[in-house]
Design an enzyme around this catalytic site. Structure first.
Site, PDB file in Angstrom:
ATOM      1  N   GLY A  48      32.270  12.253  38.515  1.00  0.00           N
ATOM      2  CA  GLY A  48      31.965  13.484  37.733  1.00  0.00           C
ATOM      3  C   GLY A  48      30.929  14.400  38.072  1.00  0.00           C
ATOM      4  N   ASP A 109      23.848   9.950  29.060  1.00  0.00           N
ATOM      5  CA  ASP A 109      24.073   9.494  27.775  1.00  0.00           C
ATOM      6  C   ASP A 109      23.098   8.534  27.377  1.00  0.00           C
ATOM      7  OD1 ASP A 109      25.832   9.272  25.633  1.00  0.00           O
ATOM      8  OD2 ASP A 109      27.127   7.945  26.410  1.00  0.00           O
ATOM      9  N   LYS A 137      22.486  14.259  26.571  1.00  0.00           N
ATOM     10  CA  LYS A 137      22.963  13.755  25.191  1.00  0.00           C
ATOM     11  C   LYS A 137      21.471  12.911  24.687  1.00  0.00           C
ATOM     12  CE  LYS A 137      27.784  13.237  25.029  1.00  0.00           C
ATOM     13  NZ  LYS A 137      28.840  12.103  24.769  1.00  0.00           N
ATOM     14  N   ARG A 171      39.293  17.040  34.460  1.00  0.00           N
ATOM     15  CA  ARG A 171      38.039  17.133  35.279  1.00  0.00           C
ATOM     16  C   ARG A 171      38.202  18.571  35.949  1.00  0.00           C
ATOM     17  NH1 ARG A 171      35.360  12.505  36.716  1.00  0.00           N
ATOM     18  NH2 ARG A 171      36.838  10.751  36.779  1.00  0.00           N
TER      19      ARG A 171
HETATM   20  P1  5GP Z   1      24.622   6.546  30.738  1.00  0.00           P
HETATM   21  O1  5GP Z   1      24.584   5.389  31.618  1.00  0.00           O
HETATM   22  O2  5GP Z   1      23.731   7.567  30.615  1.00  0.00           O
HETATM   23  O3  5GP Z   1      25.234   6.006  29.322  1.00  0.00           O
HETATM   24  O4  5GP Z   1      26.291   6.795  31.266  1.00  0.00           O
HETATM   25  C1  5GP Z   1      26.423   8.021  31.883  1.00  0.00           C
HETATM   26  C2  5GP Z   1      28.001   8.394  32.182  1.00  0.00           C
HETATM   27  O5  5GP Z   1      28.686   8.139  30.716  1.00  0.00           O
HETATM   28  C3  5GP Z   1      28.530   9.578  32.808  1.00  0.00           C
HETATM   29  O6  5GP Z   1      28.174   9.672  34.104  1.00  0.00           O
HETATM   30  C4  5GP Z   1      29.964   9.727  32.125  1.00  0.00           C
HETATM   31  O7  5GP Z   1      30.520   9.019  33.267  1.00  0.00           O
HETATM   32  C5  5GP Z   1      30.001   8.870  30.912  1.00  0.00           C
HETATM   33  N1  5GP Z   1      29.799   9.792  29.749  1.00  0.00           N
HETATM   34  C6  5GP Z   1      28.818   9.965  28.730  1.00  0.00           C
HETATM   35  N2  5GP Z   1      29.096  10.842  27.948  1.00  0.00           N
HETATM   36  C7  5GP Z   1      30.259  11.302  28.312  1.00  0.00           C
HETATM   37  C8  5GP Z   1      30.830  12.396  27.528  1.00  0.00           C
HETATM   38  O8  5GP Z   1      30.713  13.101  26.748  1.00  0.00           O
HETATM   39  N3  5GP Z   1      32.112  12.854  28.548  1.00  0.00           N
HETATM   40  C9  5GP Z   1      32.386  12.008  29.636  1.00  0.00           C
HETATM   41  N4  5GP Z   1      33.574  12.436  30.238  1.00  0.00           N
HETATM   42  N5  5GP Z   1      31.795  11.032  30.290  1.00  0.00           N
HETATM   43  C10 5GP Z   1      30.816  10.781  29.730  1.00  0.00           C
END
Ligand code: 5GP
Length: 182
Positions: A48, A109, A137, A171
């Site tokens: 990403g 996230d 987010k 992507r």
């Molecule tokens: P966290 O561990 O902070 O919950 O996860 C982060 C990961 O979740 C990011 O690196 C990504 O792979 C995925 N992710 C979270 N929200 C989104 C989103 O709105 N779009 C996409 N494409 N991936 C997301």
């Protein structure tokens, strides 16, 4: 995201390529001021962050001795919600001990991925450790994980483009889009 069998399509542009470009160059300026005259290991989290990182490092001038490295992680559970257990699929090649390390992530996230990565790298005794995240987010945060360089704060909507995918798609798009259910 969504139930199996749901179809998704691109909705509207949330962040345009021009907005992204401006913000990326501002962040690079902050990094340049902070690390001038020093070596810096910039570690992109695959896949990403690959496009963000490529643009970011090209805006950091030669006053910083930038080295590029990558890590790949996978979270157990389904592809779009983090379960909190993160597995390293590919580690960085550089030794982090006594080095200045910045992790570059596409999106925070729940915060669990970043929290886990911080823990791993701090265990290697770097000289310094910082995090750079293009999108945050805050509504979905489950754990406090500090962001030192932040691109944009966005609402709790699934986004794609500029490195971010949905099931491997989109992507390569230069702008960041909201995805909507058909
Ligand atoms: P966290 O561990 O902070 O919950 O996860 C982060 C990961 O979740 C990011 O690196 C990504 O792979 C995925 N992710 C979270 N929200 C989104 C989103 O709105 N779009 C996409 N494409 N991936 C997301």
């Amino acid at each position: 995201m969504g139930e199996a069998g749901d179809a998704f399509r691109l909705g509207q542009v949330l962040l345009s390529r021009d907005e992204i470009k401006r913000r990326v160059s501002e962040i690079a300026g902050e990094i340049e001021r902070e690390y001038r005259g020093r070596e810096l290991i910039v570690v992109g989290i695959l896949k990403g962050a690959s496009i963000f990182m490529a643009d970011l490092v090209r805006c950091v001038g030669d006053s910083v001795d930038v080295r590029m490295d990558y890590m790949a992680v996978s979270s157990y559970g389904d592809a779009s919600t983090s379960s909190g257990v993160v597995k390293i699929v590919k580690d960085m090649d550089t030794f982090a001990e006594d080095r200045n390390v910045i992790i570059v992530e596409d999106i925070m996230d729940t915060g669990l991925t970043l929290y886990y990565l911080r823990d791993i790298i701090m265990g290697r005794n770097p000289e310094s450790f910082k995090t750079c995240v293009l999108l945050e987010k805050p509504d979905r945060k489950k754990i406090e994980s500090e962001i030192d360089y932040r691109g944009f704060v966005i609402p709790d909507e699934f986004v794609v483009g500029y490195g971010l995918d949905y099931a491997g798609k989109w992507r390569h798009l230069p702008d960041i889009w909201r995805v909507v259910k058909e």
